[in-house]
Scaffold this active site. Structure first.
Site, mmCIF file in Angstrom:
data_model
loop_
_atom_site.group_PDB
_atom_site.id
_atom_site.type_symbol
_atom_site.label_atom_id
_atom_site.label_comp_id
_atom_site.label_asym_id
_atom_site.label_seq_id
_atom_site.Cartn_x
_atom_site.Cartn_y
_atom_site.Cartn_z
ATOM 1 N N ASP A 232 0.576 5.933 23.519
ATOM 2 C CA ASP A 232 1.982 5.514 23.420
ATOM 3 C C ASP A 232 2.436 5.507 21.964
ATOM 4 O O ASP A 232 3.531 5.972 21.639
ATOM 5 C CB ASP A 232 2.175 4.109 24.000
ATOM 6 C CG ASP A 232 1.784 4.010 25.457
ATOM 7 O OD1 ASP A 232 1.957 4.996 26.195
ATOM 8 O OD2 ASP A 232 1.307 2.929 25.860
ATOM 9 N N HIS B 101 -0.495 -4.048 30.835
ATOM 10 C CA HIS B 101 0.009 -2.962 29.997
ATOM 11 C C HIS B 101 0.950 -2.066 30.814
ATOM 12 O O HIS B 101 2.091 -1.819 30.408
ATOM 13 C CB HIS B 101 -1.167 -2.145 29.446
ATOM 14 C CG HIS B 101 -0.771 -1.026 28.554
ATOM 15 N ND1 HIS B 101 -0.807 -1.135 27.183
ATOM 16 C CD2 HIS B 101 -0.330 0.230 28.825
ATOM 17 C CE1 HIS B 101 -0.397 0.011 26.652
ATOM 18 N NE2 HIS B 101 -0.110 0.858 27.625
ATOM 19 N N GLU B 102 0.478 -1.610 31.970
ATOM 20 C CA GLU B 102 1.304 -0.726 32.804
ATOM 21 C C GLU B 102 2.518 -1.466 33.364
ATOM 22 O O GLU B 102 3.607 -0.896 33.460
ATOM 23 C CB GLU B 102 0.476 -0.102 33.931
ATOM 24 C CG GLU B 102 -0.585 0.863 33.448
ATOM 25 C CD GLU B 102 -0.057 1.990 32.572
ATOM 26 O OE1 GLU B 102 1.077 2.468 32.788
ATOM 27 O OE2 GLU B 102 -0.791 2.397 31.648
ATOM 28 N N HIS C 294 5.218 -1.422 30.710
ATOM 29 C CA HIS C 294 6.000 -0.173 30.717
ATOM 30 C C HIS C 294 7.037 -0.205 31.843
ATOM 31 O O HIS C 294 8.202 0.127 31.645
ATOM 32 C CB HIS C 294 5.100 1.047 30.956
ATOM 33 C CG HIS C 294 4.265 1.453 29.803
ATOM 34 N ND1 HIS C 294 4.785 1.765 28.571
ATOM 35 C CD2 HIS C 294 2.924 1.625 29.704
ATOM 36 C CE1 HIS C 294 3.810 2.108 27.759
ATOM 37 N NE2 HIS C 294 2.664 2.029 28.417
#
Length: 189
Positions: free
Chosen positions: A79, A4-5, A8
């Site tokens: 988000d 997930h990170e 980004h």
């Protein structure tokens, strides 16, 4: 969380109008499961292109999960809340949507309260909702396209995060290369 990170980070790395990424972490901090830190530029106004790139980068986390696991999680709630508010601001306040037209439902006096009680017709409200959904969906697909193109880097960064829990700017440049703001980023759209 690492994917997930990393989503980004990789998405924002290849977008022209996103602030410089300086660090990514999967260390839990309060309610946050991970974080990406940016060095913000001072801006008085935000252009449509800047809004779109910011929304795209914010959706990169969810897109990263989708690409790697073929499944999404509830990890993108913060988000999604942020991008939804940004999209409504673009469409209903800042006249940054051609379909809605040159009108703003912003109320600096507070007379009309929140957006849901703004002085527009039901059909205008539906148009605003439709345009917001289209905007977010388009930027989500854009994030998926960027991450699909850079899937190896996404996976490499996620593995680095799993190993070290943190990636600083030097780590990011080692995995993603130097950030080439203008030449590379125009082609990602």
């Amino acid at each position: 969380m690492a994917h997930h990170e990393a989503g980004h980070a990789v998405a924002s790395w290849y977008l022209k109008n996103v602030d410089s990424l300086v660090k990514v972490s999967i260390i839990l901090r309060g309610k946050s499961l991970g974080a990406a830190w940016y060095l913000p530029e001072e801006r008085q106004i935000i252009t449509k292109s800047q809004f779109l790139d910011q929304i795209c980068a914010a959706l990169g986390g969810r897109a990263g999960e989708d690409i790697i696991f073929n499944e999404i999680s509830s990890g993108a709630l913060d988000d999604l809340e942020k991008v939804t508010k940004q999209a409504y601001n673009m469409v209903a306040y800042f006249f940054l949507d051609e379909e809605v037209g040159p009108i703003s439902f912003y109320d600096s006096t507070g007379e009309y309260g929140r957006l849901l009680s703004k002085p527009h017709s039901e059909s205008m409200g539906k148009l605003i909702d439709t345009e917001v959904l289209n905007l977010i969906t388009t930027q989500y697909q854009r994030a998926k396209n960027i991450l699909t193109k850079h899937k190896d880097e996404l996976e490499e960064l996620a593995q680095l995060l799993l190993k070290n829990e943190v990636a600083n700017k030097e780590d990011l440049e080692q995995v993603l290369g130097k950030r080439k703001a203008t030449e590379l980023l125009q082609s990602e759209d």
